[in-house]
Scaffold this motif. Sequence first.
Motif, PDB file in Angstrom:
ATOM      1  N   PRO A  56      30.844  35.109  36.223  1.00  0.00           N
ATOM      2  CA  PRO A  56      31.868  35.230  37.275  1.00  0.00           C
ATOM      3  C   PRO A  56      32.508  36.617  37.260  1.00  0.00           C
ATOM      4  CG  PRO A  56      32.695  33.931  35.437  1.00  0.00           C
ATOM      5  CD  PRO A  56      31.257  34.211  35.132  1.00  0.00           C
ATOM      6  N   THR A  57      32.496  37.282  38.413  1.00  0.00           N
ATOM      7  CA  THR A  57      33.098  38.622  38.517  1.00  0.00           C
ATOM      8  C   THR A  57      33.762  38.785  39.880  1.00  0.00           C
ATOM      9  OG1 THR A  57      31.046  39.583  39.380  1.00  0.00           O
ATOM     10  CG2 THR A  57      31.380  39.682  36.993  1.00  0.00           C
ATOM     11  N   VAL A  58      34.852  39.536  39.896  1.00  0.00           N
ATOM     12  CA  VAL A  58      35.503  39.961  41.139  1.00  0.00           C
ATOM     13  C   VAL A  58      35.991  41.387  40.948  1.00  0.00           C
ATOM     14  CG1 VAL A  58      36.240  37.636  41.837  1.00  0.00           C
ATOM     15  CG2 VAL A  58      37.745  39.040  40.406  1.00  0.00           C
ATOM     16  N   LYS A  59      36.281  42.040  42.075  1.00  0.00           N
ATOM     17  CA  LYS A  59      36.813  43.401  42.001  1.00  0.00           C
ATOM     18  C   LYS A  59      38.335  43.339  41.840  1.00  0.00           C
ATOM     19  CE  LYS A  59      32.984  45.662  42.381  1.00  0.00           C
ATOM     20  NZ  LYS A  59      32.649  46.409  43.588  1.00  0.00           N
ATOM     21  N   PRO A  60      38.948  44.424  41.368  1.00  0.00           N
ATOM     22  CA  PRO A  60      40.395  44.420  41.126  1.00  0.00           C
ATOM     23  C   PRO A  60      41.234  44.148  42.375  1.00  0.00           C
ATOM     24  CG  PRO A  60      39.367  46.259  39.996  1.00  0.00           C
ATOM     25  CD  PRO A  60      38.317  45.660  40.874  1.00  0.00           C
ATOM     26  N   ASP A  61      40.739  44.520  43.567  1.00  0.00           N
ATOM     27  CA  ASP A  61      41.535  44.324  44.783  1.00  0.00           C
ATOM     28  C   ASP A  61      41.313  42.949  45.417  1.00  0.00           C
ATOM     29  OD1 ASP A  61      38.963  44.770  45.551  1.00  0.00           O
ATOM     30  OD2 ASP A  61      39.406  46.320  47.038  1.00  0.00           O
ATOM     31  N   ALA A  62      40.518  42.110  44.773  1.00  0.00           N
ATOM     32  CA  ALA A  62      40.286  40.764  45.300  1.00  0.00           C
ATOM     33  C   ALA A  62      41.571  39.943  45.214  1.00  0.00           C
ATOM     34  CB  ALA A  62      39.184  40.071  44.510  1.00  0.00           C
ATOM     35  N   LEU A  63      41.721  39.022  46.140  1.00  0.00           N
ATOM     36  CA  LEU A  63      42.872  38.121  46.105  1.00  0.00           C
ATOM     37  C   LEU A  63      42.695  37.124  44.953  1.00  0.00           C
ATOM     38  CD1 LEU A  63      43.402  37.313  49.885  1.00  0.00           C
ATOM     39  CD2 LEU A  63      44.806  38.809  48.442  1.00  0.00           C
ATOM     40  N   ALA A  70      39.442  34.926  43.373  1.00  0.00           N
ATOM     41  CA  ALA A  70      39.106  34.835  41.948  1.00  0.00           C
ATOM     42  C   ALA A  70      39.014  33.380  41.497  1.00  0.00           C
ATOM     43  CB  ALA A  70      40.145  35.579  41.114  1.00  0.00           C
ATOM     44  N   LEU A  71      39.932  32.540  42.029  1.00  0.00           N
ATOM     45  CA  LEU A  71      39.909  31.122  41.667  1.00  0.00           C
ATOM     46  C   LEU A  71      38.631  30.445  42.166  1.00  0.00           C
ATOM     47  CD1 LEU A  71      43.631  30.104  42.281  1.00  0.00           C
ATOM     48  CD2 LEU A  71      42.512  30.754  40.138  1.00  0.00           C
ATOM     49  N   LEU A  72      38.175  30.828  43.345  1.00  0.00           N
ATOM     50  CA  LEU A  72      36.915  30.289  43.857  1.00  0.00           C
ATOM     51  C   LEU A  72      35.745  30.689  42.957  1.00  0.00           C
ATOM     52  CD1 LEU A  72      37.309  30.833  47.714  1.00  0.00           C
ATOM     53  CD2 LEU A  72      37.212  28.643  46.495  1.00  0.00           C
ATOM     54  N   GLU A  73      35.760  31.938  42.507  1.00  0.00           N
ATOM     55  CA  GLU A  73      34.705  32.420  41.614  1.00  0.00           C
ATOM     56  C   GLU A  73      34.722  31.646  40.300  1.00  0.00           C
ATOM     57  OE1 GLU A  73      31.552  35.323  40.611  1.00  0.00           O
ATOM     58  OE2 GLU A  73      32.320  34.243  42.359  1.00  0.00           O
ATOM     59  N   ILE A  74      35.917  31.412  39.777  1.00  0.00           N
ATOM     60  CA  ILE A  74      36.047  30.639  38.540  1.00  0.00           C
ATOM     61  C   ILE A  74      35.489  29.238  38.742  1.00  0.00           C
ATOM     62  CG2 ILE A  74      37.707  29.575  36.957  1.00  0.00           C
ATOM     63  CD1 ILE A  74      39.503  32.036  37.365  1.00  0.00           C
ATOM     64  N   MET A  81      32.979  28.717  34.194  1.00  0.00           N
ATOM     65  CA  MET A  81      33.231  29.257  32.862  1.00  0.00           C
ATOM     66  C   MET A  81      34.708  29.251  32.491  1.00  0.00           C
ATOM     67  SD  MET A  81      30.678  32.370  31.879  1.00  0.00           S
ATOM     68  CE  MET A  81      31.314  32.270  30.206  1.00  0.00           C
ATOM     69  N   GLY A  82      35.539  28.802  33.426  1.00  0.00           N
ATOM     70  CA  GLY A  82      36.967  28.771  33.132  1.00  0.00           C
ATOM     71  C   GLY A  82      37.608  30.134  33.112  1.00  0.00           C
ATOM     72  N   MET A  83      36.921  31.119  33.673  1.00  0.00           N
ATOM     73  CA  MET A  83      37.468  32.484  33.725  1.00  0.00           C
ATOM     74  C   MET A  83      36.635  33.312  34.680  1.00  0.00           C
ATOM     75  SD  MET A  83      35.571  35.135  32.224  1.00  0.00           S
ATOM     76  CE  MET A  83      33.873  35.128  31.675  1.00  0.00           C
ATOM     77  N   THR A  84      37.159  34.480  35.013  1.00  0.00           N
ATOM     78  CA  THR A  84      36.375  35.472  35.724  1.00  0.00           C
ATOM     79  C   THR A  84      36.679  36.845  35.161  1.00  0.00           C
ATOM     80  OG1 THR A  84      35.760  36.397  37.890  1.00  0.00           O
ATOM     81  CG2 THR A  84      38.078  35.870  37.561  1.00  0.00           C
ATOM     82  N   ALA A  85      35.652  37.688  35.140  1.00  0.00           N
ATOM     83  CA  ALA A  85      35.851  39.080  34.746  1.00  0.00           C
ATOM     84  C   ALA A  85      36.250  39.881  35.977  1.00  0.00           C
ATOM     85  CB  ALA A  85      34.573  39.642  34.142  1.00  0.00           C
ATOM     86  N   ILE A  86      37.082  40.874  35.775  1.00  0.00           N
ATOM     87  CA  ILE A  86      37.446  41.792  36.848  1.00  0.00           C
ATOM     88  C   ILE A  86      36.787  43.120  36.510  1.00  0.00           C
ATOM     89  CG2 ILE A  86      39.302  43.007  38.007  1.00  0.00           C
ATOM     90  CD1 ILE A  86      39.998  39.738  36.237  1.00  0.00           C
ATOM     91  N   VAL A  87      35.879  43.582  37.387  1.00  0.00           N
ATOM     92  CA  VAL A  87      35.084  44.769  37.087  1.00  0.00           C
ATOM     93  C   VAL A  87      35.328  45.864  38.121  1.00  0.00           C
ATOM     94  CG1 VAL A  87      33.283  43.419  35.939  1.00  0.00           C
ATOM     95  CG2 VAL A  87      33.103  43.881  38.383  1.00  0.00           C
ATOM     96  N   ASP A 125      41.572  30.047  33.196  1.00  0.00           N
ATOM     97  CA  ASP A 125      42.271  28.829  33.606  1.00  0.00           C
ATOM     98  C   ASP A 125      43.662  28.761  32.981  1.00  0.00           C
ATOM     99  OD1 ASP A 125      40.219  27.927  35.168  1.00  0.00           O
ATOM    100  OD2 ASP A 125      39.372  26.576  33.665  1.00  0.00           O
ATOM    101  N   GLY A 126      43.741  29.167  31.731  1.00  0.00           N
ATOM    102  CA  GLY A 126      45.036  29.159  31.058  1.00  0.00           C
ATOM    103  C   GLY A 126      46.026  30.100  31.713  1.00  0.00           C
ATOM    104  N   ASP A 127      45.538  31.260  32.153  1.00  0.00           N
ATOM    105  CA  ASP A 127      46.416  32.201  32.858  1.00  0.00           C
ATOM    106  C   ASP A 127      46.933  31.576  34.151  1.00  0.00           C
ATOM    107  OD1 ASP A 127      45.995  34.189  30.933  1.00  0.00           O
ATOM    108  OD2 ASP A 127      44.161  34.864  31.934  1.00  0.00           O
TER     109      ASP A 127
END
Length: 340
Positions: free
Chosen positions: A228-235, A239-243, A248-254, A266-268
Amino acid sequence: MSVTDEKIMLTSFNEAQARRALDLAREALDIEGEAIRKLSARLDRDDSVPRAVALMMACKGRVVVSGMGKSGHIGRKIAATLASTGTPALFLHPGEAAHGDLGMVTSQDVLIAISYSGESSELAIVIPAVKRMNVPVIAMTGKPESSLALAADVHLDVAVEKEACPLNLAPTASTTATLALGDALAVALLELRGFKPDDFARSHPGGALGRRLLTHVRDVMRSGAAVPTVKPDALLTDALLEISHKGMGMTAIVDDAGRPVGVFTDGDLRRLIEKVQDFSKLAIRDVMHPNPRRVHPEQLAVDAVAVMEEFRINQMLVTDADGVLVGALHIHDLTRAKVI
């Protein structure tokens, strides 16, 4: 124990018999333990153990172990222990050796011949044949004056005062002493060869240690579209949709170069809900954790486990030497791979 089993025991085994069984078991263990202690105490009597170890250290081929009957069973275990601890070894049945299996033995090998009496007729046929091949012979017997002991290049005395068998007939203390000395030789060789946990793992790939020491991050990480990845300017909603989609319960921001600049889990999200009511317009860069923990694909998977346990996290990012995201790990991936 089931009720039926208990009834059978009570009707066929009285209290006196139970006490006697315990006494006999303890006596057998005491006799065998004493046999090993006395064997250890007399190792300094001569240089037979160092000479035997030296022969096996210098062996260019394999250590061939042979014995008949109960000695054969012990020999199989000794050969297996040697092979799994860095000394190539095999078991040769002396009866089969006389009918063709002697072809397994080469002039580069060393033979360990086991016979408590030292007069095994099967080994008596094998020994002259291997001696003609200039194969060094290490004998393990309880009779220093036996034919086998006298024919050997090195004799290891495994004599015991008595067997644990009440009749003093069944090989018990003698086989235990022989097995213990075989283990002692294997341990000495292991240490002197510089045998390491990694070496042990390579000969035990199916065991728990093998999995822990041979499994790398690259073997269990998720990669490609599964990460799971999104860009920093993504809403944040994106990001929640990607998760949700990647599970995986998370997404990386690249960033544009594919390097991770943050992570959101998910915890965040749960912690964020406690503080913010409307986060539909939040950008992920505003709520992500910067500088996420990461590992390299060539690291051992157990190293990733150690980091996860230390920082109490369930996911980790995997980056290459240039810092580019190449994968991700979830604690469940490591559990499925039986690394933990």
